[in-house]
Design an enzyme around this catalytic site. Structure first.
Site, mmCIF file in Angstrom:
data_model
loop_
_atom_site.group_PDB
_atom_site.id
_atom_site.type_symbol
_atom_site.label_atom_id
_atom_site.label_comp_id
_atom_site.label_asym_id
_atom_site.label_seq_id
_atom_site.Cartn_x
_atom_site.Cartn_y
_atom_site.Cartn_z
ATOM 1 N N GLY A 1 3.106 1.058 1.719
ATOM 2 C CA GLY A 1 1.957 0.189 1.996
ATOM 3 C C GLY A 1 2.354 -1.263 1.990
ATOM 4 O O GLY A 1 3.540 -1.596 1.994
ATOM 5 N N ASN A 2 1.374 -2.131 1.968
ATOM 6 C CA ASN A 2 1.659 -3.574 1.914
ATOM 7 C C ASN A 2 0.592 -4.244 1.057
ATOM 8 O O ASN A 2 -0.363 -3.618 0.614
ATOM 9 C CB ASN A 2 1.727 -4.160 3.324
ATOM 10 C CG ASN A 2 0.430 -4.011 4.071
ATOM 11 O OD1 ASN A 2 -0.555 -4.645 3.736
ATOM 12 N ND2 ASN A 2 0.408 -3.146 5.081
ATOM 13 N N ARG A 3 0.781 -5.548 0.837
ATOM 14 C CA ARG A 3 -0.043 -6.263 -0.138
ATOM 15 C C ARG A 3 -1.336 -6.841 0.422
ATOM 16 O O ARG A 3 -2.004 -7.617 -0.253
ATOM 17 C CB ARG A 3 0.753 -7.420 -0.734
ATOM 18 C CG ARG A 3 1.911 -7.012 -1.581
ATOM 19 C CD ARG A 3 2.559 -8.249 -2.150
ATOM 20 N NE ARG A 3 3.823 -7.954 -2.772
ATOM 21 C CZ ARG A 3 3.944 -7.457 -3.993
ATOM 22 N NH1 ARG A 3 2.879 -7.196 -4.717
ATOM 23 N NH2 ARG A 3 5.132 -7.210 -4.482
ATOM 24 N N SER A 4 -1.681 -6.522 1.653
ATOM 25 C CA SER A 4 -2.870 -7.160 2.229
ATOM 26 C C SER A 4 -4.138 -6.725 1.482
ATOM 27 O O SER A 4 -4.369 -5.534 1.271
ATOM 28 C CB SER A 4 -2.992 -6.782 3.701
ATOM 29 O OG SER A 4 -4.160 -7.347 4.219
ATOM 30 N N ALA B 1 -2.985 -5.848 8.259
ATOM 31 C CA ALA B 1 -1.532 -5.734 8.181
ATOM 32 C C ALA B 1 -1.211 -4.269 8.468
ATOM 33 O O ALA B 1 -1.458 -3.390 7.636
ATOM 34 C CB ALA B 1 -1.051 -6.135 6.796
#
Ligand code: CTP
Length: 405
Positions: free
Chosen positions: A205-208, A272
């Protein structure tokens, strides 16, 4: 502003007493138009005392004082809470058999309906169709809350809390008093960050956080647009009054955005989206091996939704807006990377923001440069994510009448 508060005949009518107070405390003139059935739940005297205005339910009542078209014509906003299944059906079919439905037919201002009913009624295909018809006409229909209903049963169908309805109503009133350059326009905003599953419990995943995307959706709503929000794993409260589609992975986001984009005037890709996903997703949890070895993960590319939308143009004169989160590196500055990306992606606008070192992800403030498709700077904005969102819509508006009126 002059607000008409319609009250249909449901037990949740009592919550609208607080809604009336909240709207009055915000400084608005509120005229209550209850249906006759609703007076079984909350009586006329309560509404008259709290609104300071006469209360009528039928078109033939007090005809010398109340021209039945005048109530709707003079309104800046009509809110109906609770909107029962019957009220939704009458509104969808254009009936005018009491003062409230007559008012809804006459009104040309924003209309907000807050449904409340039993789960079975809300989920019935007839109600679903009525809600879809009303939304297609530009009426804002809130989704009911889930929770305890009148008896011991629970499920979707609860009237949203008066504070939530008041917030949605006041956003519409602000819009009526402010710029409404997106009125009648349909916009799609993607927000949040995708998660690409490795196995049933793990993902890449990502931090958005989705904050900037939510701000874009709220700002579009406040400027009169009908907004579809494609929310990828957003844990924040979502704005009332927008159509929400929740997604998890990049592939789900792509399907949802493309479906909504078919009818959209503007698509803003603020999410994102993963560029890579695991080539395979294990059906069961990946276990550790006793020999201490680690599994290797093969990644494959995902589809670039923004570039695909920009090149395909699912609809004539559709405006496509992308975001670029850049850090800058040895090969170029944030802006240089942004310029190259603007040309590569083919979007009409690319909103470039610098990320890393506490900037961008998860923060309340943002600083962006908006580029056109050739990489030229068309705007710069700095401030809260709401301010940045309005600057992005200003840049969309500046593209001309194809995007806005
Ligand atoms: N985007 C998309 N689909 C993807 C990846 C990104 O639609 N599979 C969109 C994002 O929503 C955003 C824009 O593309 O609007 C920019 O994404 P970004 O990740 O910054 O750019 P990349 O194309 O991934 O380029 P790079 O990783 O090389 O910086």
């Amino acid at each position: 502003m002059r607000i008409v508060l319609g009250v249909a005949g449901g037990i949740a009518a009592y919550k609208s007493v607080l809604l009336l107070r909240l709207l009055r405390e915000a400084g608005h003139d509120v005229r209550v138009v209850p249906t006759r059935a609703s007076l079984e739940f909350v009586g006329r005297a309560t509404w008259e005392a709290l609104s300071g205005q006469p209360v009528t339910t039928d078109v033939f009542e007090d005809v010398d004082q109340v021209a039945h078209v005048a109530v709707g014509k003079g309104a800046d906003l009509v809110v109906v809470a609770p909107a029962t299944a019957d009220l939704l059906a009458r509104a969808a079919s254009g009936r005018a058999d009491d003062l409230l439905t007559a008012t809804l037919l006459v009104a040309r201002c924003p209309v907000l309906l807050a449904p409340a009913m039993h789960t079975e009624m809300w989920e019935h295909p007839a109600t679903r169709a009525n809600v879809a018809t009303l939304r297609a006409r530009g009426v804002h229909v809130l989704d009911p809350d889930s929770g305890r209903l009148t008896g011991t049963d629970s499920g979707p169908g609860r009237l949203p809390e008066p504070e939530a309805i008041a917030a949605a109503a006041l956003a519409l009133v602000d819009r009526a008093g402010g710029t409404a350059d997106l009125r009648g326009r349909r916009v799609v905003v993607s927000a949040g960050g995708t998660r690409e599953p490795l196995d049933p419990v793990r993902y890449l995943g990502n931090r958005s956080s989705g904050r900037q995307g939510l701000a874009l959706a709220r700002a579009a709503l406040a400027r009169g647009a009908q907004v579809t929000l494609v929310a990828a794993n957003v844990a924040l409260p979502l704005p009332a009054g927008v159509d929400v589609v929740r997604v998890g992975s990049a592939a789900e986001l792509r399907d949802a955005v493309r479906l909504a984009a078919r009818d959209a005037d503007v698509v803003v890709m603020a999410a994102a989206v993963a560029d890579f996903r695991p080539a395979t997703t294990a059906e069961t949890k990946i276990k550790k091996d006793d020999d201490g070895s680690v599994p290797s993960i093969t990644l494959v590319r995902t589809v670039d939704v923004l570039a695909e939308l920009a090149h395909e143009r699912l609809r004539d004169a559709q405006v496509v807006v992308g975001f670029a989160a850049e850090t800058g590196d040895g090969d170029g500055s944030v802006l240089e990377h942004g310029r190259a990306k603007a040309r590569r992606k083919g979007a009409d606008l690319l909103v470039v923001n610098a990320v890393g070192e506490g900037r961008g992800f998860g923060t309340d403030d943002n600083e962006v440069t908006v580029l056109d498709g050739t990489g030229e700077v068309v705007a710069k904005a700095e401030g809260t994510k709401d301010q940045v969102a309005h600057a992005v819509w200003d840049a969309v508006a500046a593209l001309g009448p194809a995007a806005v009126r």
